[in-house]
Design a protein around this motif. Structure first.
Motif, mmCIF file in Angstrom:
data_model
loop_
_atom_site.group_PDB
_atom_site.id
_atom_site.type_symbol
_atom_site.label_atom_id
_atom_site.label_comp_id
_atom_site.label_asym_id
_atom_site.label_seq_id
_atom_site.Cartn_x
_atom_site.Cartn_y
_atom_site.Cartn_z
ATOM 1 N N ALA A 93 0.828 -1.209 0.000
ATOM 2 C CA ALA A 93 0.000 0.000 0.000
ATOM 3 C C ALA A 93 0.861 1.258 0.000
ATOM 4 C CB ALA A 93 -0.926 -0.016 1.212
ATOM 5 N N ALA A 94 1.993 1.185 0.691
ATOM 6 C CA ALA A 94 2.871 2.361 0.789
ATOM 7 C C ALA A 94 3.568 2.678 -0.527
ATOM 8 C CB ALA A 94 3.906 2.139 1.884
ATOM 9 N N SER A 95 3.618 1.701 -1.455
ATOM 10 C CA SER A 95 4.364 1.909 -2.701
ATOM 11 C C SER A 95 3.562 2.658 -3.768
ATOM 12 C CB SER A 95 4.803 0.553 -3.264
ATOM 13 O OG SER A 95 3.671 -0.216 -3.660
ATOM 14 N N LYS A 96 2.266 2.910 -3.501
ATOM 15 C CA LYS A 96 1.440 3.584 -4.508
ATOM 16 C C LYS A 96 1.959 5.000 -4.759
ATOM 17 C CE LYS A 96 -2.838 1.002 -3.698
ATOM 18 N NZ LYS A 96 -4.259 1.085 -3.285
ATOM 19 N N ASN A 97 2.053 5.342 -6.046
ATOM 20 C CA ASN A 97 2.477 6.669 -6.500
ATOM 21 C C ASN A 97 3.910 7.020 -6.086
ATOM 22 O OD1 ASN A 97 -0.147 7.074 -7.573
ATOM 23 N ND2 ASN A 97 -0.855 7.766 -5.548
ATOM 24 N N LYS A 98 4.709 5.988 -5.767
ATOM 25 C CA LYS A 98 6.110 6.213 -5.422
ATOM 26 C C LYS A 98 7.010 5.555 -6.458
ATOM 27 C CE LYS A 98 5.742 6.745 -0.395
ATOM 28 N NZ LYS A 98 6.229 6.233 0.914
ATOM 29 N N SER A 99 8.143 6.176 -6.714
ATOM 30 C CA SER A 99 9.097 5.625 -7.673
ATOM 31 C C SER A 99 9.710 4.335 -7.127
ATOM 32 C CB SER A 99 10.210 6.637 -7.950
ATOM 33 O OG SER A 99 11.223 6.056 -8.735
ATOM 34 N N LYS A 100 9.848 3.357 -8.003
ATOM 35 C CA LYS A 100 10.469 2.096 -7.618
ATOM 36 C C LYS A 100 11.896 1.984 -8.149
ATOM 37 C CE LYS A 100 6.068 -0.323 -7.191
ATOM 38 N NZ LYS A 100 5.223 -1.450 -7.649
ATOM 39 N N ASP A 101 12.417 3.098 -8.623
ATOM 40 C CA ASP A 101 13.832 3.131 -9.005
ATOM 41 C C ASP A 101 14.691 3.125 -7.742
ATOM 42 O OD1 ASP A 101 13.023 3.293 -11.611
ATOM 43 O OD2 ASP A 101 13.391 5.452 -11.809
ATOM 44 N N ILE A 102 15.888 2.562 -7.863
ATOM 45 C CA ILE A 102 16.837 2.530 -6.745
ATOM 46 C C ILE A 102 18.103 3.242 -7.189
ATOM 47 C CG2 ILE A 102 18.268 1.046 -5.292
ATOM 48 C CD1 ILE A 102 16.108 -1.120 -5.597
ATOM 49 N N HIS A 103 18.495 4.249 -6.425
ATOM 50 C CA HIS A 103 19.758 4.935 -6.711
ATOM 51 C C HIS A 103 20.455 5.245 -5.398
ATOM 52 C CE1 HIS A 103 22.848 7.267 -8.590
ATOM 53 N NE2 HIS A 103 22.525 8.347 -7.891
ATOM 54 N N VAL A 148 4.703 -11.790 -6.137
ATOM 55 C CA VAL A 148 5.371 -10.911 -7.096
ATOM 56 C C VAL A 148 5.937 -9.685 -6.382
ATOM 57 C CG1 VAL A 148 5.100 -9.557 -9.190
ATOM 58 C CG2 VAL A 148 3.848 -11.697 -8.929
ATOM 59 N N PRO A 149 7.263 -9.511 -6.355
ATOM 60 C CA PRO A 149 7.893 -8.381 -5.671
ATOM 61 C C PRO A 149 8.218 -7.255 -6.646
ATOM 62 C CG PRO A 149 9.546 -10.001 -6.196
ATOM 63 C CD PRO A 149 8.255 -10.501 -6.806
ATOM 64 N N SER A 150 8.570 -6.093 -6.096
ATOM 65 C CA SER A 150 9.059 -4.995 -6.937
ATOM 66 C C SER A 150 10.464 -5.284 -7.435
ATOM 67 C CB SER A 150 9.066 -3.687 -6.136
ATOM 68 O OG SER A 150 7.792 -3.393 -5.631
ATOM 69 N N LEU A 151 11.271 -5.926 -6.581
ATOM 70 C CA LEU A 151 12.654 -6.252 -6.921
ATOM 71 C C LEU A 151 12.876 -7.744 -6.720
ATOM 72 C CD1 LEU A 151 15.608 -5.536 -7.590
ATOM 73 C CD2 LEU A 151 15.933 -4.973 -5.161
ATOM 74 N N LEU A 152 13.232 -8.431 -7.790
ATOM 75 C CA LEU A 152 13.495 -9.864 -7.740
ATOM 76 C C LEU A 152 14.994 -10.098 -7.844
ATOM 77 C CD1 LEU A 152 12.601 -12.836 -7.794
ATOM 78 C CD2 LEU A 152 12.311 -12.630 -10.271
ATOM 79 N N LEU A 153 15.547 -10.830 -6.861
ATOM 80 C CA LEU A 153 16.975 -11.146 -6.829
ATOM 81 C C LEU A 153 17.151 -12.647 -7.056
ATOM 82 C CD1 LEU A 153 17.877 -9.135 -3.586
ATOM 83 C CD2 LEU A 153 17.968 -8.316 -5.949
ATOM 84 N N ALA A 198 30.722 2.391 -3.687
ATOM 85 C CA ALA A 198 30.168 2.008 -4.997
ATOM 86 C C ALA A 198 28.778 2.613 -5.182
ATOM 87 C CB ALA A 198 30.106 0.495 -5.129
ATOM 88 N N SER A 199 28.399 2.815 -6.429
ATOM 89 C CA SER A 199 27.077 3.340 -6.762
ATOM 90 C C SER A 199 26.177 2.195 -7.205
ATOM 91 C CB SER A 199 27.191 4.375 -7.889
ATOM 92 O OG SER A 199 25.906 4.774 -8.334
ATOM 93 N N LEU A 200 25.008 2.067 -6.557
ATOM 94 C CA LEU A 200 24.031 1.045 -6.921
ATOM 95 C C LEU A 200 22.825 1.730 -7.553
ATOM 96 C CD1 LEU A 200 23.076 -1.930 -6.847
ATOM 97 C CD2 LEU A 200 22.060 -1.447 -4.615
ATOM 98 N N THR A 201 22.603 1.467 -8.842
ATOM 99 C CA THR A 201 21.499 2.084 -9.576
ATOM 100 C C THR A 201 20.710 1.000 -10.303
ATOM 101 O OG1 THR A 201 22.773 4.111 -9.914
ATOM 102 C CG2 THR A 201 20.871 3.762 -11.343
ATOM 103 N N LEU A 202 19.423 0.865 -9.956
ATOM 104 C CA LEU A 202 18.540 -0.111 -10.587
ATOM 105 C C LEU A 202 17.260 0.603 -11.016
ATOM 106 C CD1 LEU A 202 18.914 -3.038 -7.978
ATOM 107 C CD2 LEU A 202 20.154 -2.770 -10.133
ATOM 108 N N ALA A 203 17.043 0.722 -12.312
ATOM 109 C CA ALA A 203 15.837 1.373 -12.840
ATOM 110 C C ALA A 203 14.706 0.358 -12.899
ATOM 111 C CB ALA A 203 16.116 1.945 -14.230
ATOM 112 N N HIS A 204 13.527 0.782 -12.460
ATOM 113 C CA HIS A 204 12.388 -0.132 -12.409
ATOM 114 C C HIS A 204 12.055 -0.634 -13.818
ATOM 115 C CE1 HIS A 204 8.797 -2.005 -10.924
ATOM 116 N NE2 HIS A 204 8.050 -1.358 -11.791
#
Length: 681
Positions: free
Chosen positions: A150-160, A320-325, A177-183
């Motif tokens: 519920a908290a993820s609604k209207n929020k960016s799922k990009d990781i920087h 189903v997750p936002s980020l799958l590892l 190190a820089s960790l950047t993952l675009a949704h």
């Protein structure tokens, strides 16, 4: 009472005034460390005893006329070679407390034993931590709270994350190190074995790096643990939110029933209100999911590696997750399942970060490549082939630029050296010096490390070496797995065995090694033949609490430590890695230890069951080169298309109870599999 280095330093200054400060600091640190296994109150006493002994010796020397004349000689002479420790101890023998001496010796012995058990990588501590890790459900709820979706609604799922540090014990994995993952992008994470790829995934999964809390995470590791849980229950429990709420609902219903029977109206009404409130959560969270009936039968402990892996993937699909590892998802699965997995992941809706060394898999799945090396992460657009081309071109350009810069610097330096002291050219030389000083510091480009594996040359023995004649086998007489198998293995054999999981490929290898006996037919083996067997789950044969050197010594005693370390170096287990506990090594490093054990057997024939599963790309290249130059026989079971094409001369298919030679290459076989999958209704 806690004793600090300052206390000891003050004692030294008081007892030996005039001692140089650097000596005082050194001695205080040394004396405190020397006795850190003892009680704190004993430390000063030991220090005073040593200082008193030193003063006694110094006073005797002070009677010399030369010393009287000097007067100001440094007091540190008390600790020089002139101190007669034997006479000091003899003179003070009457004051020795024997019990205290024994106590100090016991504590010193304990200290030495403690230090001997300590290793650079804190292996025991890490293994204990792994054994005490949380269950899958506890971990999931900790990193993915119920309100995360519920908290993820209207929020960016990009990781920087512009600067992250990752450690493994005392090892620094990433630094700044820089960790950047675009949704919506699919990232392939590659790097050498032991560089820390799985460690990075675990840190992300456990939010030990600051991943935004509204991004849900699911981590599928390299291995799953088999138990009595059915595949259906395992998949259902993957939706931990659903499973947790169902258990809470069952608990509330039980409480309601108990309160109703007790006739306590007030408590019953309170429980009903709580149940009604929580029911709204159940309606919002519980999915309407109808499982296939065939998942209700098999249990995890009865599934093959492929089936267990599929169940693990089904768990991921149901939650189903936002980020799958994914950590090495192509390990232990056949070509059929691999083709399906590639197709499925190409349409994954969220962000995917996958560790894999399978080039074909990365070409099919990845939209971006992250190269982990030298404590940093480098990003490349495209799949693995595009990454390799881009990186090779970049490396060539960097080398060319470096060589050009070096030539320019040499030219400037040559001019300066020639004309620096010439009156007519001195101004020009000074100008060149300023230019040279202003040039930025030049670092040579990183040299790509090359790996080599080395197997000892196989002795020549007369054929036949190893034959199966009309062999049939089944684990029970009423269920025959293989029928009428005929295979002839020689020193020049280069065979690859492919087929679906569960068809009997590993069973065939065990029949060749003699681990299994056929129900019918005959297995003939040369009496001098030595077989090296690399098992699919070779990790089970390694002892995690041992170091690679200790493990080799236990299997093949009689050599020196240096000889064992030199042999491990043939498989890139070098330096301190050979003294690190096996349980803390990466999957690829464990594979290298297993290969080192194999080579010490000096085999004539190698039987390799999925040898590529954990090896990195460089290790795989080294293994292929070593097998292609080795003079013994090789039989491999593998799903890696490139490995099979490079090593094997013959392709055998194990399916439908038979083992037969395939008239074609691995690409033709894979095309046949894919067409059959698509033809199914």
């Amino acid at each position: 009472m806690s004793i600090s280095p300052e206390d000891i330093a003050e004692e030294i200054r008081t007892t030996l005034p005039g001692t140089e400060e650097i000596i005082v600091q050194y001695l205080s640190g040394y004396l405190l460390d020397l006795d850190d296994a003892a009680e704190d109150e004993d430390v000063l006493q030991v220090t005073r005893t040593i200082l008193d002994s030193a003063i006694g010796s110094s006073s005797r020397k002070a009677k010399s006329p030369q010393l009287d004349q000097e007067g100001k000689q440094d007091c540190t002479i008390a600790f020089s070679e002139g101190v007669d420790l034997e006479s000091i101890n003899k003179g003070k023998a009457s004051r020795v407390d024997v019990k205290k001496l024994e106590k100090q010796e016991a504590k010193l012995k304990a200290k030495i034993e403690k230090r001997s058990k300590r290793n650079l990588y804190e292996g025991s501590k890490l293994l204990d931590q792994q054994r005490k890790q949380q269950s899958y459900e506890e971990m999931f709820l900790k990193i993915n709270p119920l309100d995360a979706a519920a908290a993820s609604k209207n929020k960016s799922k990009d990781i920087h994350l512009p600067s992250i540090d990752v450690n493994f014990g005392s090892n620094r994995i990433l630094s700044g190190a820089s960790l950047t993952l675009a949704h919506g992008r699919r990232y392939g994470l590659i790097g050498r074995n032991g560089v820390g790829k799985s460690t990075l995934l675990r840190h992300i999964a456990m939010r030990e790096v600051p991943i935004p809390s509204h991004i849900t995470i699911l981590f599928v590791e390299q291995e799953i643990i088999g138990d009595e849980t059915t595949a259906l229950d395992s998949v259902l429990k993957a939706d931990v939110w659903r499973d947790t709420l169902l258990r809470e609902e069952a608990s509330l219903n039980k409480q309601l029933a108990e309160l109703d029977s007790e006739g306590d109206d007030k408590r019953f009404e309170d429980a009903q209100r709580r149940h009604k409130r929580d029911s709204q959560m159940y309606i919002r969270v519980l999915p309407r999911w109808k499982p296939k009936a065939d998942l209700q039968e098999p249990q995890h402990c009865l599934l093959g590696s492929d089936s267990a892996k599929k169940t693990s993937r089904d768990r991921r699909n149901h939650s189903v997750p936002s980020l799958l590892l994914l950590d090495e998802p192509s390990n232990h699965i056949d070509l059929n399942a691999l083709a399906w997995l590639e197709d499925y992941l190409q349409t994954w809706p969220g962000t995917l970060l996958v560790v894999s060394h399978d080039r074909a898999f990365l070409d099919a799945v990845a939209t971006d490549i992250i190269h982990q090396h030298s404590g940093r992460l480098d990003y490349y657009k495209g799949n693995f082939t595009q990454f390799y081309s881009t990186k090779s071109e970049r490396d060539r350009n960097l080398r060319k630029e470096y060589e050009t810069q070096m030539e320019y610097r040499k030219h400037l330096q040559a001019f300066i050296d020639r004309w620096r002291y010439n009156a007519n050219r001195a101004a020009q030389a000074q100008s060149k010096i300023k230019i040279l000083e202003k040039l930025p510091e030049l670092h040579p480009p990183e040299v790509e490390e090359t790996e080599t594996f080395k197997f000892p040359e196989a002795e020549k023995i007369s054929p036949p070496l190893l034959q199966l004649n009309e062999v049939s086998f089944g684990y029970t007489p009423d269920k025959i797995l293989l029928r009428n198998v005929n295979i002839d293995v020689g020193l020049d054999s280069r065979m690859a065995v492919v087929g679906p999981n569960g068809a009997g490929k590993s069973t065939l290898i065990k029949l060749l090694t003699g681990e299994l006996k056929p129900l019918a037919g005959h297995v003939s083996q040369n009496g001098r033949l030595r077989i090296g067997y690399f098992a699919q789950h070779h990790v089970d044969s390694l002892i995690p609490d041992m170091t690679p050197v200790q493990f080799l010594a236990s299997k093949f005693p009689g050599k020196t430590e240096q000889e064992y370390r030199g042999h491990l170096g043939n498989f890139q287990i070098s330096g301190m890695t050979g003294l690190q506990q096996i349980g803390t090594l990466s999957g690829g490093q464990k594979s290298r230890v297993a290969f080192a054990v194999l080579s010490l057997q000096r085999p004539h024939v190698l039987l390799l069951d999925e040898p590529t599963n954990h090896l990195d790309i460089e290790g795989l290249d080294a293994l292929m080169a070593a097998l292609n130059t080795w003079n013994g026989g090789v039989i491999i079971i593998s799903h890696d298309e490139r490995f099979i094409t490079s090593v094997a001369k013959e392709l055998w298919v194990c399916a439908d109870g038979t083992v037969s030679k395939f008239r074609g290459d691995v690409q033709a076989y894979k095309s046949l599999i894919v067409s059959n999958i698509k033809a199914r209704p």
